[in-house]
Design a protein around this motif. Sequence first.
Motif, PDB file in Angstrom:
ATOM      1  N   HIS A 187       8.417  51.932   2.269  1.00 26.81           N
ATOM      2  CA  HIS A 187       9.469  51.799   2.763  1.00 26.81           C
ATOM      3  C   HIS A 187       9.815  52.599   4.210  1.00 26.81           C
ATOM      4  O   HIS A 187       9.685  53.849   3.879  1.00 26.81           O
ATOM      5  N   GLN A 188      10.073  52.073   5.272  1.00 28.20           N
ATOM      6  CA  GLN A 188      10.187  52.704   6.504  1.00 28.20           C
ATOM      7  C   GLN A 188      11.588  53.643   6.229  1.00 28.20           C
ATOM      8  O   GLN A 188      12.795  53.241   6.123  1.00 28.20           O
ATOM      9  N   HIS A 189      11.435  54.853   6.783  1.00 28.11           N
ATOM     10  CA  HIS A 189      12.592  55.825   6.687  1.00 28.11           C
ATOM     11  C   HIS A 189      13.777  55.193   7.606  1.00 28.11           C
ATOM     12  O   HIS A 189      13.560  55.053   8.835  1.00 28.11           O
ATOM     13  N   GLY A 190      14.921  54.871   6.956  1.00 26.87           N
ATOM     14  CA  GLY A 190      15.927  54.777   7.839  1.00 26.87           C
ATOM     15  C   GLY A 190      15.900  53.321   8.036  1.00 26.87           C
ATOM     16  O   GLY A 190      16.890  52.603   8.694  1.00 26.87           O
ATOM     17  N   GLY A 191      15.041  52.345   7.477  1.00 24.77           N
ATOM     18  CA  GLY A 191      14.826  51.028   7.924  1.00 24.77           C
ATOM     19  C   GLY A 191      14.925  50.098   6.490  1.00 24.77           C
ATOM     20  O   GLY A 191      15.088  50.381   5.476  1.00 24.77           O
ATOM     21  N   SER A 192      14.244  48.818   6.795  1.00 23.81           N
ATOM     22  CA  SER A 192      14.377  48.177   5.586  1.00 23.81           C
ATOM     23  C   SER A 192      12.773  47.943   5.077  1.00 23.81           C
ATOM     24  O   SER A 192      11.934  48.438   5.617  1.00 23.81           O
ATOM     25  N   GLY A 193      12.936  47.190   4.068  1.00 26.07           N
ATOM     26  CA  GLY A 193      11.489  47.040   3.476  1.00 26.07           C
ATOM     27  C   GLY A 193      11.546  47.128   2.077  1.00 26.07           C
ATOM     28  O   GLY A 193      12.628  47.817   1.448  1.00 26.07           O
ATOM     29  N   LEU A 194      10.423  46.664   1.458  1.00 22.12           N
ATOM     30  CA  LEU A 194      10.501  47.035  -0.130  1.00 22.12           C
ATOM     31  C   LEU A 194       9.996  48.285  -0.504  1.00 22.12           C
ATOM     32  O   LEU A 194       9.306  48.846   0.540  1.00 22.12           O
ATOM     33  N   ALA A 195      10.436  48.801  -1.785  1.00 23.94           N
ATOM     34  CA  ALA A 195      10.024  49.991  -1.850  1.00 23.94           C
ATOM     35  C   ALA A 195       9.640  50.006  -3.587  1.00 23.94           C
ATOM     36  O   ALA A 195       9.918  50.724  -4.376  1.00 23.94           O
ATOM     37  N   ALA A 196       8.469  49.213  -3.765  1.00 21.87           N
ATOM     38  CA  ALA A 196       8.201  48.766  -5.073  1.00 21.87           C
ATOM     39  C   ALA A 196       7.344  50.228  -5.385  1.00 21.87           C
ATOM     40  O   ALA A 196       6.700  50.138  -4.723  1.00 21.87           O
ATOM     41  N   PRO A 197       7.612  50.673  -6.819  1.00 20.16           N
ATOM     42  CA  PRO A 197       6.683  51.282  -7.290  1.00 20.16           C
ATOM     43  C   PRO A 197       5.072  50.987  -7.273  1.00 20.16           C
ATOM     44  O   PRO A 197       5.025  49.877  -7.749  1.00 20.16           O
ATOM     45  N   LEU A 198       4.162  51.703  -7.048  1.00 20.91           N
ATOM     46  CA  LEU A 198       3.024  51.394  -6.992  1.00 20.91           C
ATOM     47  C   LEU A 198       2.450  50.826  -8.274  1.00 20.91           C
ATOM     48  O   LEU A 198       1.528  49.691  -8.512  1.00 20.91           O
ATOM     49  N   GLY A 199       2.933  51.315  -9.449  1.00 25.67           N
ATOM     50  CA  GLY A 199       2.524  50.642 -10.791  1.00 25.67           C
ATOM     51  C   GLY A 199       3.044  49.343 -11.102  1.00 25.67           C
ATOM     52  O   GLY A 199       2.390  48.668 -11.577  1.00 25.67           O
ATOM     53  N   ASP A 200       4.386  49.046 -10.606  1.00 28.43           N
ATOM     54  CA  ASP A 200       5.011  47.814 -10.561  1.00 28.43           C
ATOM     55  C   ASP A 200       4.288  46.842  -9.675  1.00 28.43           C
ATOM     56  O   ASP A 200       4.121  45.477 -10.199  1.00 28.43           O
ATOM     57  N   ALA A 201       4.040  47.047  -8.618  1.00 26.49           N
ATOM     58  CA  ALA A 201       3.101  46.412  -7.688  1.00 26.49           C
ATOM     59  C   ALA A 201       1.929  45.844  -8.085  1.00 26.49           C
ATOM     60  O   ALA A 201       1.211  44.783  -7.976  1.00 26.49           O
ATOM     61  N   LEU A 202       1.246  46.881  -8.970  1.00 24.29           N
ATOM     62  CA  LEU A 202      -0.253  46.494  -9.386  1.00 24.29           C
ATOM     63  C   LEU A 202      -0.127  45.567 -10.651  1.00 24.29           C
ATOM     64  O   LEU A 202      -1.061  44.575 -10.812  1.00 24.29           O
ATOM     65  N   GLU A 203       1.113  45.585 -11.282  1.00 23.37           N
ATOM     66  CA  GLU A 203       1.154  44.486 -12.411  1.00 23.37           C
ATOM     67  C   GLU A 203       1.804  43.053 -11.961  1.00 23.37           C
ATOM     68  O   GLU A 203       1.798  42.328 -12.632  1.00 23.37           O
ATOM     69  N   LEU A 204       2.237  42.911 -10.726  1.00 23.22           N
ATOM     70  CA  LEU A 204       2.548  41.760 -10.316  1.00 23.22           C
ATOM     71  C   LEU A 204       1.571  40.561 -10.311  1.00 23.22           C
ATOM     72  O   LEU A 204       0.310  40.975 -10.021  1.00 23.22           O
ATOM     73  N   PRO A 205       1.849  39.387 -10.902  1.00 26.02           N
ATOM     74  CA  PRO A 205       0.927  38.380 -10.867  1.00 26.02           C
ATOM     75  C   PRO A 205       0.343  38.155  -9.306  1.00 26.02           C
ATOM     76  O   PRO A 205       1.346  38.239  -8.271  1.00 26.02           O
ATOM     77  N   THR A 206      -0.808  37.593  -8.986  1.00 23.73           N
ATOM     78  CA  THR A 206      -1.385  37.150  -7.626  1.00 23.73           C
ATOM     79  C   THR A 206      -0.332  36.380  -7.087  1.00 23.73           C
ATOM     80  O   THR A 206      -0.083  36.723  -5.750  1.00 23.73           O
ATOM     81  N   SER A 207       0.161  35.444  -7.373  1.00 21.94           N
ATOM     82  CA  SER A 207       1.142  34.487  -6.780  1.00 21.94           C
ATOM     83  C   SER A 207       2.541  35.118  -6.238  1.00 21.94           C
ATOM     84  O   SER A 207       2.926  34.819  -5.164  1.00 21.94           O
ATOM     85  N   ASP A 208       2.691  35.804  -7.173  1.00 25.46           N
ATOM     86  CA  ASP A 208       4.287  36.781  -6.832  1.00 25.46           C
ATOM     87  C   ASP A 208       3.910  37.682  -5.822  1.00 25.46           C
ATOM     88  O   ASP A 208       4.503  37.988  -4.665  1.00 25.46           O
ATOM     89  N   ARG A 209       2.828  38.235  -5.746  1.00 29.39           N
ATOM     90  CA  ARG A 209       2.193  39.130  -4.762  1.00 29.39           C
ATOM     91  C   ARG A 209       2.089  38.736  -3.353  1.00 29.39           C
ATOM     92  O   ARG A 209       2.833  39.123  -2.377  1.00 29.39           O
ATOM     93  N   ASP A 210       1.567  37.613  -3.494  1.00 27.22           N
ATOM     94  CA  ASP A 210       1.294  36.863  -2.352  1.00 27.22           C
ATOM     95  C   ASP A 210       2.524  36.298  -1.557  1.00 27.22           C
ATOM     96  O   ASP A 210       2.825  36.176  -0.174  1.00 27.22           O
ATOM     97  N   TRP A 211       3.581  35.764  -2.441  1.00 27.77           N
ATOM     98  CA  TRP A 211       4.846  35.338  -2.058  1.00 27.77           C
ATOM     99  C   TRP A 211       5.598  36.442  -1.410  1.00 27.77           C
ATOM    100  O   TRP A 211       6.107  36.297  -0.288  1.00 27.77           O
TER     101      TRP A 211
END
Length: 63
Positions: A16-40
């Motif tokens: 998450h860029q400081h002062g900017g936009s972007g996702l800030a998913a916790p690493l654990g949550d990102a690792l649990e995403l299905p491949t199709s969701d991650r790619d999207w």
Amino acid sequence: MTLEMWREGLFNLCWHQHGGSGLAAPLGDALELPTSDRDWLLERIGQQRSREARALEKSAKRR
């Protein structure tokens, strides 16, 4: 997908860029995403960043 591409994808989801936009998913949550969701999400992040860059460029030209 190479290991480097996988790592870059996780970084893009979690960073998450400081002062900017972007996702800030916790690493654990990102690792649990299905491949199709991650790619999207990665594709969508790229689209959003492009939109924001165009908006900033357009705004700068107005000045």
